[in-house]
Design an enzyme around this catalytic site. Structure first.
Site, PDB file in Angstrom:
ATOM      1  N   SER A  31      38.111  20.924  38.601  1.00 42.21           N
ATOM      2  CA  SER A  31      37.496  21.068  37.270  1.00 42.21           C
ATOM      3  C   SER A  31      38.436  21.773  36.290  1.00 42.21           C
ATOM      4  O   SER A  31      38.188  21.776  35.086  1.00 42.21           O
ATOM      5  CB  SER A  31      36.207  21.883  37.381  1.00 42.21           C
ATOM      6  N   LEU A  56      32.206  19.101  40.774  1.00 39.72           N
ATOM      7  CA  LEU A  56      31.359  18.696  41.911  1.00 39.72           C
ATOM      8  C   LEU A  56      29.874  18.816  41.590  1.00 39.72           C
ATOM      9  O   LEU A  56      29.045  18.219  42.275  1.00 39.72           O
ATOM     10  CB  LEU A  56      31.683  19.535  43.145  1.00 39.72           C
ATOM     11  N   ALA A  79      37.310  23.531  46.595  1.00 41.94           N
ATOM     12  CA  ALA A  79      36.685  23.889  45.316  1.00 41.94           C
ATOM     13  C   ALA A  79      35.480  24.802  45.528  1.00 41.94           C
ATOM     14  O   ALA A  79      34.487  24.385  46.127  1.00 41.94           O
ATOM     15  CB  ALA A  79      36.254  22.618  44.589  1.00 41.94           C
ATOM     16  N   TYR A 146      28.357  35.144  48.337  1.00 39.70           N
ATOM     17  CA  TYR A 146      29.537  34.307  48.570  1.00 39.70           C
ATOM     18  C   TYR A 146      29.606  33.888  50.040  1.00 39.70           C
ATOM     19  O   TYR A 146      29.707  32.699  50.374  1.00 39.70           O
ATOM     20  CB  TYR A 146      30.813  35.059  48.164  1.00 39.70           C
ATOM     21  N   ARG A 224      43.026  45.062  56.693  1.00 40.78           N
ATOM     22  CA  ARG A 224      42.794  43.617  56.574  1.00 40.78           C
ATOM     23  C   ARG A 224      43.878  42.867  57.319  1.00 40.78           C
ATOM     24  O   ARG A 224      44.971  43.394  57.577  1.00 40.78           O
ATOM     25  CB  ARG A 224      42.823  43.175  55.098  1.00 40.78           C
ATOM     26  N   ARG A 285      35.234  50.512  46.742  1.00 37.67           N
ATOM     27  CA  ARG A 285      34.672  49.344  46.065  1.00 37.67           C
ATOM     28  C   ARG A 285      33.460  48.897  46.886  1.00 37.67           C
ATOM     29  O   ARG A 285      33.543  48.841  48.116  1.00 37.67           O
ATOM     30  CB  ARG A 285      35.738  48.245  46.029  1.00 37.67           C
TER      31      ARG A 285
END
Ligand code: UFG
Length: 327
Positions: A31, A56, A79, A146, A224, A285
Site C-alpha cells: 500500500s 489488502l 504486509a 499485535y 533480546r 517502556r
C-alpha cells in the site's frame, strides 16, 4: 512467480532482494503506507520485479493481482502493522488491517487455487515467557493486540489447511536487525521505535532513551535475540522450498539462541560508530518482557537454516545504511 505482500517494507524488501538475486520473478503488493517507493525503485535494478500498489483491506485490490497474474504459485505475506504500543492504543487498526487484510488475501488465494504461503509471525505470539530459550512448544499467550492479531492468523491458517488444504509456514521472528550488506536497502520506519536504529540516530540534541535498567537480567536492561535481516531472508527462501517440496504446514522460531542486553547493544553501537553516543536512562517502556531468546533448533533441523551474521555485523550494516538514509 512469487507474490510478496509488504515487499516495500523493511523485512519484505530484504527477501525480495534475495529472491531477485536468485533469479526469481517477483510481484510486490504494497500500500506504500509504511513501505517506500524508493525501495521498490532500488529493487527493480536487480531483477524482474512487478510492483502493484494496493491495500489488502480491499478484496478487489488483491483479487485483481491474482486475476491478472495466473502464474503466482506461492505467497510470502509481510504486509501488517507491527508496533506493539500502537496496537494497545488502537486495537481496531490492528485487527482490521492484520486479520481482515489476511482473510482477504487468503480468500483470493483460495479462489485462484494458490495454496502455499509463508507468513511473518512473531515472538510476540508467545507473550510473557514462562521459560527461556523459547521453543515452538512454548505456550502462545500474547499480551497485546499485535501479538493476538498474528496468533489469530496462525490459527486461521491451521483451519484453512484442514478444510481447504492451504499449506503455510509461519516464521516467528525475534528481533530483526541490520541492513543489506551492500547498503542498497535497510530499516526505514517513520517514526522509528526499534533499538539499533534509535541508538545510531541519537545526537547531542536528541539523546538515546534507554527504557529500564532495573530488570532481572545480567545488567538490568532487557535481553533480546537479534537476528540479522539477511539471515532472516534466507529462512524465507528455505521455507518456500520446503512448501514447494510438498511439505506440511509448519512453524519455526527465527533467532540466534543468543541474548544481548540493551546495554550490550548500545556498547556495540558505540564501538561501530567509533564515538560516544548521548544516553538518557528512562523508566521502563510498558509491555517489555525482561528476556526474549529463541530456541532455533527446529528451523535448523527441519529447514536446514543456520544464521551466520552476528550482532556486530548487523550493527555495522545498520550504521552504513543510516549514512545512506541521511544523504
Ligand atoms: N529500547 C530502548 N530504547 C529505544 C528503543 C528500544 O531502550 O529507543 C529497548 C526496548 O525497551 C527493548 C529493546 O530495546 O527492551 C528492544 O526494543 P525494540 O523496540 O527494538 O524491539 P521489541 O523487542 O520491543 O519488539 C520486537 C519487534 C516487534 C515484536 C517484538 C516481539 O519489533 O514487532 O519484538 O516481542 F512484536
Amino acid at each position: 512467480m512469487i507474490l510478496v505482500t509488504g515487499g516495500a517494507g523493511y523485512i519484505g524488501s530484504h527477501l525480495v532482494m534475495a529472491l531477485l538475486e536468485k533469479g526469481e520473478n517477483v510481484i510486490v503488493f504494497d500500500s506504500l503506507e509504511l513501505g517506500h517507493i524508493e525501495t521498490i525503485e532500488t529493487l527493480k535494478q536487480y531483477g524482474t520485479l512487478k510492483f502493484i500498489k494496493g491495500n489488502l483491506k480491499n478484496l478487489d485490490d488483491i483479487r485483481g493481482v491474482f486475476m491478472s497474474n495466473k502464474d503466482i504459485d506461492s505467497v510470502v505475506h509481510f504486509a501488517a502493522y507491527s508496533q506493539v504500543a500502537e496496537s494497545v492504543k488502537n486495537p481496531q487498526k490492528y485487527y482490521y488491517n492484520n486479520v481482515y487484510g489476511t482473510l482477504n488475501l487468503l480468500n483470493a488465494m483460495l479462489e485462484f487455487g494458490v495454496k502455499k504461503i509463508v507468513f511473518s509471525s512473531t515472538a510476540a505470539t508467545y507473550g510473557e515467557p514462562v521459560y527461556t530459550p523459547i521453543d515452538e512448544k512454548h505456550p502462545q499467550n500474547p499480551i497485546n493486540p499485535y501479538g493476538n492479531s498474528k496468533l489469530m492468523i496462525e490459527r486461521i491458517m491451521d483451519d484453512y489447511d484442514r478444510a481447504y488444504g492451504l499449506k503455510s509456514v509461519r516464521l516467528r521472528y525475534f528481533n530483526v536487525a541490520g541492513a543489506d550488506s551492500k547498503s542498497r536497502i535497510g530499516e526505514w520506519h517513520e517514526p522509528e521505535t526499534h533499538l539499533i536504529p534509535n541508538v545510531l540516530k541519537a545526537t547531542k540534541d536528541k539523546s538515546f532513551k534507554m527504557f529500564g535498567t532495573d530488570y532481572d537480567t545480567v545488567d538490568g536492561t532487557c535481553v533480546r535475540d537479534y537476528i540479522n535481516v539477511e539471515d532472516l531472508a534466507k529462512a524465507h527462501i528455505l521455507a518456500l522450498e520446503y512448501l514447494k517440496n510438498g511439505s506440511e504446514t509448519n512453524y519455526f522460531n527465527l533467532g540466534t539462541k543468543t541474548g544481548n542486553s540493551v546495554k550490550e547493544v548500545f556498547a556495540v553501537c558505540e564501538e561501530v560508530k567509533g564515538s560516544k553516543i548521548p544516553l538518557e536512562i528512562c523508566p521502563r517502556r510498558e509491555g517489555d518482557p525482561a528476556t526474549l531468546v529463541a530456541d532455533n533448533s527446529k528451523a535448523k533441523e527441519e529447514l536446514n537454516w543456520t544464521p551466520v551474521n552476528d550482532l556486530k555485523y548487523s550493527v555495522k550494516t545498520a550504521f552504513e545504511w543510516e549514512k545512506v538514509l541521511n544523504k
